[in-house]
Each structure stands twice: as C-alpha cells, then as structure tokens.
Design an enzyme around this catalytic site. Structure first.
Site, PDB file in Angstrom:
ATOM      1  N   GLU A  59      10.507   7.907  11.858  1.00 14.87           N
ATOM      2  CA  GLU A  59      10.430   6.904  12.914  1.00 14.87           C
ATOM      3  C   GLU A  59      10.649   7.628  14.226  1.00 14.87           C
ATOM      4  O   GLU A  59      11.738   8.142  14.489  1.00 14.87           O
ATOM      5  CB  GLU A  59      11.491   5.824  12.740  1.00 14.87           C
ATOM      6  N   ASP A  76      15.243   8.074  10.139  1.00 13.05           N
ATOM      7  CA  ASP A  76      15.380   7.053  11.173  1.00 13.05           C
ATOM      8  C   ASP A  76      15.625   7.677  12.545  1.00 13.05           C
ATOM      9  O   ASP A  76      16.401   8.628  12.690  1.00 13.05           O
ATOM     10  CB  ASP A  76      16.569   6.156  10.801  1.00 13.05           C
TER      11      ASP A  76
END
Length: 528
Positions: free
Chosen positions: A266, A225
């Site tokens: 991401e 993330d």
C-alpha cells in the site's frame, strides 16, 4: 531528528518461539497472478455464534471462493490488536486475535486454502504498533526502558512542532501516563498507533523475526501497509523518503527468499515506484478506480486517461474498485447509486485490463454500505443470505447491509443473470485466457464513449471493447484493418448481462469493419 533513550537489543523479550508448520501443499506457481479477494475476517463468517467472524468461519467459505475463481486471499489484520475491530493497532505481531481463533485455526485455514489452489497473504504493519503494546507502554513509563529507542521520542518537544502537518494534524503527541511530561512521541496515524523507530536495528530485526514466524507457518506472503511512511526526515520531508523505499525493498527480499511468496504494498505516494521489482514487486494502483468509475458514470474526461493508463503504468499493479478504506471510496453499489448496468461495466473493465485484481468482500454481489462513521460503512457482515442468519446464528457485531434482502450470495448463486455470476464468468474468462491473465497492453484507443485495447500472450491476441455510452457504437478499432477476422470470446447484452457462446463453441467469425457494440456493453474477440 534526534532520538533519546539507550541503545539496546531486546530481541529476547520479543521472541515468540514456535516450531515451523510443515507446508503440506502449495498453491499453483502462478496463483499470485490471478484474482484476489480482500477479506475482513470479523465480517465474513461467524462459526461459534458470538456474532463475530472468525478463521473457522472463513475456512468454511473457501469452497464459495474457489467457485468464484479467486486464487488469492488478502486477510486484513488477524493479529492481536487493541482496537478489536479493523486490527491495525497491533499488540502482538505473532499471535491471532482472540475473537478470530487460534494459531491452529490459522494453520488449518492455510492447509484448506492450499488444497483448493488458493494462496493466502495477510496484512503486516511495519510502521507502528498499538499504544497498548507492551513495548510502547514500557517506553512511556520509563525513559530508561530498553524499548525507549524502539519508538520515536523527543524531549523536549520538537522546536518545529508547529510546522508539522500530516493530513491536517500534528503527528507529535503526549500521553497522560508518560514519565516525562515535556516529551513527545511520533504517530503518523494518530496517538493510538505510535510509530516504530525504523532506524533502530533491533526494531528491524524484530520485524524480520515476525515475518519469518508467519512464513515458516506456510503463509504465502504479505500486504505491507503504509510503506511510504516508514521514515520521516523533517516536517517537510516526511512522505515517501528514499529510506522508506530501501526498507520496503529489504523486507521484500526477505519474503521472496521463501519460494513462491508474494508481496503487494500500500503506497498512496508513488505507487508505481513501489511496484518496481526492486522495491515491492506490486502496489495498489490508486487512481485507476476513479477513472473506471468516472467512465461508467459517463464522465467523458475519464475515457482517454483510462484507455492510455497502462501505456505508462506497470502491468504488475494491484487493481481494485474499492477497499476497506473510505479514502478509496464508498461501496461500489453506493458510488453508482445501485445502477447495476454501470456496476457490471466497472467490473468488466478492471477484470479485463492488466494488473492483479483485488475484489473487496461483498463486491461480487453488490453489497451496499451501512450507516456509520469513518470506515464503518464499508465493513458490514457479508450478505450470505437475506438476513443476518447466513453470517451468524447469534447477533451480528454490526448491522447488515441494507440491500441484503435482494443482494445476497445465496439468491444470486441460483440466478444465471446475477451480478455474482457476472463476476464468476469474467474471472473464469481471465483464468482461461493467457492474454488476459498475463498479456501485454497495446493498440489502445478511445472513440466517443468507447475504449478498446489488445492484449497478447503465448501466441494469442485478444481485442477488448467497452462501450460506456447510452448509444450503440459502430467503428473500426485502432490498429485493425476492416477485413481483420475476429472471433467472439465473450459478449454482453444491452443490460450488461453476460452472454457467452459456450466454452467449446465460440461465436461465428466476423470482420473488424462489421463491429457494432450496443449501449453499456463490452465484448472480447480473438484476432484470427
């Protein structure tokens, strides 16, 4: 940036000793090159009647996912959290959110997924913990805490405090419970999620230990993330620093040291750089979804960039139409105003293009968003049936989708012309054709409302044509001569309903100069 506190190594306090679980089965070697489903476990399937989805419920739905054709699952955070919802505010990196079940339930999910040829990756948050995490709470109350250096503290507050602006807010915060009122801690995503000090060796080693904890249990990889935000150097140089890429590469190397594992990142900043094999190996192709949805809406300015996109973009990008974050867009049903013909064209586009497609749960049945704030509209219970009973025998934690009565998995499974079966056919074609699964990208063109391209692998070349317009198209695809022989592999009708010629008996051959594509339709041909 200066950090206060004592140097330390407190790994003994962080350890969650657990014996590795034997990896009884593994998914196929190329599982990570197939189609993924992103799952919000809380909203997927409740198994115990409390109105909250859980791991046992997800395990019960693996047969559905296998029939759909997905070979990978991405689980949004399933570790213990302070928010008890989205899960990104982590309080324990090595345990399961109590609402979702136990580590034994997680192990069983892995075993059952692997038996069905499905690999499982989960979200891992490197950048921050929850404010409620015991380490942060200790650092908050005690400036001499062994965990003070695990977070980014500054006392007094930074002199350039007014110069900091991350998405419209300062990332420096004070807390009413802190021991030193003049101190500030750094939190990219808001005061409830303080950033780790990822310059600290003990923090890095703690993350490595957490990654190994899950990999040793048999997990197939991670979605890392927010990786461009791992290191901030100044109020000006805070996004996508060289140190962030280096840290991402280091963690990826650890993950890849386990055979058959996969990492996707991401990275809203410089996604193609993070997709490099030397950094993450794959990253979400933010921006492609806007080109696709623009094309299906008839926005002519999107067509040429869409056709040319993969001429300059790595073919290993992770592609999507939407996900769990509202910044990436609303549910596709809502973005397209319920226009199912356009919806089907959007699905066909990204499932026929290069990349690693990631569906978002409910996308395959046309789930609509619900009313709510922030990301809540995107995270309703899965529409298994016409009401909430397919999700839970109890009261669902959140309202069901407003179009569940007409767009649910139970009804669509029995309708050959449904959106669900449209997705199933496209995913099946992608799995069956090497050129679509891992082929190159060449001879792209745009002609009016049509784009086309060729994909080749293992001696096979396929031609893909997509007509986004409201009028039929007659033309010669780029790079082909009029007498080039073509054999239909897959075609859609005027309403973008899938029409196949049968797996064993493909359609009759034709010549490139004879091509006609109906309005809002697509076709796939094998070059003779």
């Amino acid at each position: 940036m200066n950090f206060i506190g004592s140097s330390l190594s407190a790994l003994s306090l962080a350890a969650h000793a657990a014996p590795p679980v034997q990896r009884l089965a593994t998914p196929p070697a190329d599982w990570s090159q197939g189609v993924f489903m992103e799952v919000f476990v809380r909203a997927y399937q409740d198994s115990d009647g409390d109105g909250i989805g859980d791991l046992r419920g997800l395990t019960r739905r693996l047969d559905y996912l296998q029939r759909l054709g997905v070979t990978g699952l991405w689980l949004m955070p399933v570790t213990r959290s302070a928010d008890h919802d989205h899960g990104y505010a982590i309080t324990d990196f090595r345990n399961i959110e109590a609402d979702y079940g136990t580590l034994a339930d997680f192990d069983e999910l892995l075993r059952q997924a692997h038996r069905r040829g499905i690999g499982v990756v989960m979200d891992y948050i490197l950048n921050h913990s929850a404010r409620e995490h015991p380490y942060f709470q200790d650092s908050l109350r005690n400036p001499q805490s062994p965990f003070r250096d695990w977070y980014v503290w500054q006392d007094p507050a930074p002199a350039d405090l007014k110069d900091w602006d991350i998405w419209g807010h300062t990332p420096w915060y004070a807390d009413a419970g802190q021991a030193q009122p003049s101190a500030r801690y750094f939190a990219t995503f808001g005061p409830h999620m303080p950033d780790f000090n990822l310059r600290h060796p003990a923090v890095l080693e703690d993350h490595r230990a957490s990654l190994r904890f899950w990999l040793d249990r048999g997990l197939d990889g991670f979605r890392l993330d927010a990786v461009p935000h791992l290191i901030e150097n100044s109020a000006k140089d805070w996004n996508d620093q060289a140190e962030s890429r280096a840290l991402t590469a280091d963690f990826t190397r650890l993950i890849r040291s386990y055979p058959g594992r996969f990492t996707v990142c991401e990275a809203t900043a410089s996604p193609t750089a993070y997709a490099s094999p030397s950094v993450c190996g794959s990253a979400f192709d933010f921006g492609l979804e806007k080109l696709i949805l623009g094309a299906v809406r008839g926005e002519t300015q999107s067509l040429e960039p869409l056709a040319r996109h993969f001429e300059t973009t790595p073919l290993n990008m992770a592609t999507m139409l939407a996900n769990h974050d509202i910044f990436a867009g609303a549910r596709i049903w809502d973005q397209l105003g319920g226009d199912e013909a356009r919806y089907r064209l959007a699905a066909a586009t990204y499932l026929l293009l290069p990349g690693i497609p990631f569906l978002y749960y409910g996308e395959e049945i046309g789930m609509a968003g619900i009313r709510g704030q922030g990301d809540e509209p995107l995270r309703a219970p899965m529409s298994w049936t016409a009401d909430a009973s397919g999700f839970t025998p109890g009261r669902p934690f959140r309202a069901v989708s407003p179009n569940a009565a007409t767009h649910n998995a139970q009804a669509q499974a029995h309708d050959p012309g449904s959106l669900l079966n449209h997705y199933r056919a496209l995913i099946g074609l992608r799995r069956a054709q090497p050129a679509l699964r891992r082929g190159d990208y060449r001879q792209a063109f745009q002609d009016g409302s049509v784009i086309g391209f060729q994909r080749s692998a293992e001696g096979q070349t396929l031609l893909v044509l997509i007509n986004y317009g409201l009028e039929a198209w007659h033309g010669l695809p780029g790079g082909l001569k009029p007498d080039q022989g073509l054999r239909p592999v897959l075609r859609s009708g005027a309403q973008a309903r899938l029409v196949t010629q049968g797996r064993q008996q493909p359609g009759p051959p034709l010549r490139a100069g004879q091509l006609r594509l109906p309005p809002q339709s697509f076709a796939v041909f094998r070059l003779q």
